[in-house]
Design an enzyme around this catalytic site. Sequence first.
Site, mmCIF file in Angstrom:
data_model
loop_
_atom_site.group_PDB
_atom_site.id
_atom_site.type_symbol
_atom_site.label_atom_id
_atom_site.label_comp_id
_atom_site.label_asym_id
_atom_site.label_seq_id
_atom_site.Cartn_x
_atom_site.Cartn_y
_atom_site.Cartn_z
ATOM 1 N N HIS A 270 0.838 -1.208 0.000
ATOM 2 C CA HIS A 270 0.000 0.000 0.000
ATOM 3 C C HIS A 270 0.875 1.262 0.000
ATOM 4 C CE1 HIS A 270 -3.644 2.361 1.245
ATOM 5 N NE2 HIS A 270 -2.706 3.125 1.791
ATOM 6 N N GLU A 271 1.804 1.324 0.952
ATOM 7 C CA GLU A 271 2.664 2.517 1.054
ATOM 8 C C GLU A 271 3.563 2.644 -0.176
ATOM 9 O OE1 GLU A 271 1.902 4.674 3.169
ATOM 10 O OE2 GLU A 271 0.646 3.418 4.458
ATOM 11 N N HIS A 274 1.708 4.433 -2.857
ATOM 12 C CA HIS A 274 1.838 5.893 -2.685
ATOM 13 C C HIS A 274 3.213 6.358 -3.171
ATOM 14 C CE1 HIS A 274 -1.827 6.842 -0.527
ATOM 15 N NE2 HIS A 274 -1.594 5.961 0.435
ATOM 16 N N GLU A 300 -4.654 7.809 -3.100
ATOM 17 C CA GLU A 300 -5.173 6.561 -2.533
ATOM 18 C C GLU A 300 -5.487 5.544 -3.636
ATOM 19 O OE1 GLU A 300 -4.955 6.414 0.648
ATOM 20 O OE2 GLU A 300 -6.092 4.627 1.220
#
EC number: 3.4.17.19
Lengths: 506, 506
Positions: A270-271, A274, A300
């Site tokens: 997820h990170e 980003h 997001e």
Amino acid sequence: MSTTVETRTAEFRDYVKKITSYTQALNVLYWDKATQAPRNGMDARSEIIGTLAGEQFKLATSKEMEALLTELSEPSVLETLDEITRHSVLECKKEFDRNKKIPADRHQEYVVLTAKAETVWEEARANNDFSMFQPYLEKIVNFQLEFIEYWGHDGKNKYNTLLDMYEPGMTVDQLDPIFATLREKTVKLVKAIADSPNKPDTSFLTKNFPVADQEAFSRYILEKIGYDFKSGRMDRSAHPFCTTFNPGDVRITTRYAENDFNSALFSCIHEAGHAMYEQNINPELLFTPLCDGTSMGIHESQSRYWENMVGRSLPFWNHFFADLQKAFPTQFEGVSVEDLHRAVNAVTPSFIRTEADELTYNLHVMIRYEIEKGLINQTIQVADLPKIWNEKMKEYLGVEPPTDTLGVLQDVHWAGGMIGYFPTYSLGNVYAAQFVHVMENEITGYEELIANGDFAPIREWLKEKIHQYGKMKSPRELVQAITGEGTNATYLMNYLEKKYTDVYKL
Amino acid sequence: MSTTVETRTAEFRDYVKKITSYTQALNVLYWDKATQAPRNGMDARSEIIGTLAGEQFKLATSKEMEALLTELSEPSVLETLDEITRHSVLECKKEFDRNKKIPADRHQEYVVLTAKAETVWEEARANNDFSMFQPYLEKIVNFQLEFIEYWGHDGKNKYNTLLDMYEPGMTVDQLDPIFATLREKTVKLVKAIADSPNKPDTSFLTKNFPVADQEAFSRYILEKIGYDFKSGRMDRSAHPFCTTFNPGDVRITTRYAENDFNSALFSCIHEAGHAMYEQNINPELLFTPLCDGTSMGIHESQSRYWENMVGRSLPFWNHFFADLQKAFPTQFEGVSVEDLHRAVNAVTPSFIRTEADELTYNLHVMIRYEIEKGLINQTIQVADLPKIWNEKMKEYLGVEPPTDTLGVLQDVHWAGGMIGYFPTYSLGNVYAAQFVHVMENEITGYEELIANGDFAPIREWLKEKIHQYGKMKSPRELVQAITGEGTNATYLMNYLEKKYTDVYKL
């Protein structure tokens, strides 16, 4: 371009370079505090962060900035500027106007209030005592209502003014049908899943996974999907986050739970989603206010895309399952790739948003959206929040939090004054599904690429269509240019229905 | 104190808090660059460091600062101020005057010159080509001569003006007899050592010492001597250093060589010596210019004390030898504690200062001192430096560098404009020996404490006599108060003669 304009342009570029240098420095100070700094240095660190943030605010709202913006945003001047400077001027002007419209003393009071409110919120949550936090939240809502008057609103819905801060151009008129679609289809799907006799076995995900092994495997996966460790690093912190100093230094953090395979790896992906956005912004945007994701929602969309639509997909695990079994031979003994895929996609209505599965997550967001709209349009009172929260949890998720700690007090956002932020979490999912729909058409053999672990064409597509622009394109422009339509929740629901029909054999 | 003075005092304290916040932030940015930052982020990092340093310089030399200092340094006002503010005003005024006396354009040219000179020096060193560096060093010397005229000098020796920047109050009149003592006794001692048939065996120090084991043992030793890891941390960097953000966050770095036990551990102890100084400064001095070591020489006295007078002493190893053998059982098999003590104190005249042993180190410093004096008093020409350097090496150390890379080009200091800094390295040794002499009298069972690994009483003494004051006391005041006399090299030479008589059985 006249000589004067040329000079003023150079001055402006120097000036925003200075301001963005502060942003970079503050991000380093914050990152270091969250990951590296020893306990005894924390207080002094917080103070210098406050001091430098104050200096930066002064620069951003100075008479010098005002003069530069007044001159350069004059339409006849603006049209002569190069594209990067023009967008920078507009971005700074928006920010400047927003800051300048609030009387200095009210702004100061508000800053003090939210700082205090965050501390009080922590205590209130620890003590399961909403009444402690209530007066602070009431004041914060009143401040927001006052600020909306200063900032102005479109006459349709005051909440739009707040939405625009996190998702430029987003309105209640656009969000209501999106959430209506999400609500209707998700609630139905959650019900069907609850009724399905084909529940995945998730027991192997909570075996013992030594932290060092999880870290090594996470690094391996991130390298494979294309997070560039030469332009970043991965460390540990209490809460995972991604922070950008410049496109050559975008760092992520995570935390590990020894008895939960479902946590760290997907949080890392997820990170990294980003981070790959920020690593791929056009380097010419460095030292301008455009060197950043264009909105919270688009940001997001990148993290959720990699985490869920790639990382929790069957093709992805078809490729990496052998590596996984090599890394954790005993833990996944006798587990098939289908077992794993089903397990990491299990749906369980729960109390805490940040721990929610991919499907019910949007219901958590929707509850906050409905409450925020109500607070700002004064149809909901702060005092009623615990009751309303629990009713909505019961209605949409079928579970009722036994405490406010597990309910209305779980998120820090409102204590920090962030009202209007939550919807961007679901927008990220919505955008991501829209992008996937286009990728499937535009990228030859899209699913095979994932199944082969060949992510370069996908990264290139994302860079070309989204990442490189930073804030040069608004979220609306991006979505329109990529998908040929506006925000549309149908793709997300189609994707989710397909996934869970498969996982739960509906 | 009048109300006006009270207001101005508060303004001044706020103002210096802001300036010192920049120092802290810059130190974090630099530390992160040297230890953590990924390669691709370096250029942008250097730029923001430059930008924030520029902002800080503006604050320190502003009209606002000038007005505050003019008002508060008025003798009738100054005497009414509290002690911390009074010292802060004097410290800032000294800095302000020094900066203000240089015309802005000359300062700017000088900054550009030294930045360029450092790059050129690197190339010159890599290519063993002094002639590349020569014109830059000539310009730097000329700038220093020009600046000395602006700053003023005491009429005795222009070099004193430069010395004072690094060691306030230090003069050639004080240094000449110190170096005369060092020269006379050290050269004799080096000769006696060379003639001694009792050379220590050092072969076991270059066995294989895995980096992870060295790191673990270094951490263990630092914890034992009292470097507070709750107020610091230890990382790796290309060159070891110590940096202070605030007394609760003082970090050190080191580098490891797998085949050299004599390197990392003692470098760690050295940096921890610096760090324990800063960790123990009175916390009330935080956010003032006094929250720092009082001089480079006193700072170096702390690092050298722990590194050599504690860390390379027999009592120290009597205590830690069992731990050492446990950590490196095969490497130190058959080695006695006396063998180890002799080995880590071996003396070998060599070319590079930073790798020199405790004894010959001062000769390296002396050569630089003599050359700097000559350059500033214009009795030595830059063009002659390689020849002069090699002659002095031959005369004092008995070895002649085969290349300028191993000779006059080895140190970065002059390229950065730091002329007057080198003597503080030897002053550190001199002060440390003076302090040890007093400790032996004032701390009961001084040597036994070290032999028992009980360093708390020593740390307390150092804190009480030196550390707590930060810059509240000048180096001269400290030395006078502690030793009852001025700077005196006899104690250092007595200590060295005793040590090497023992090690080399002279």
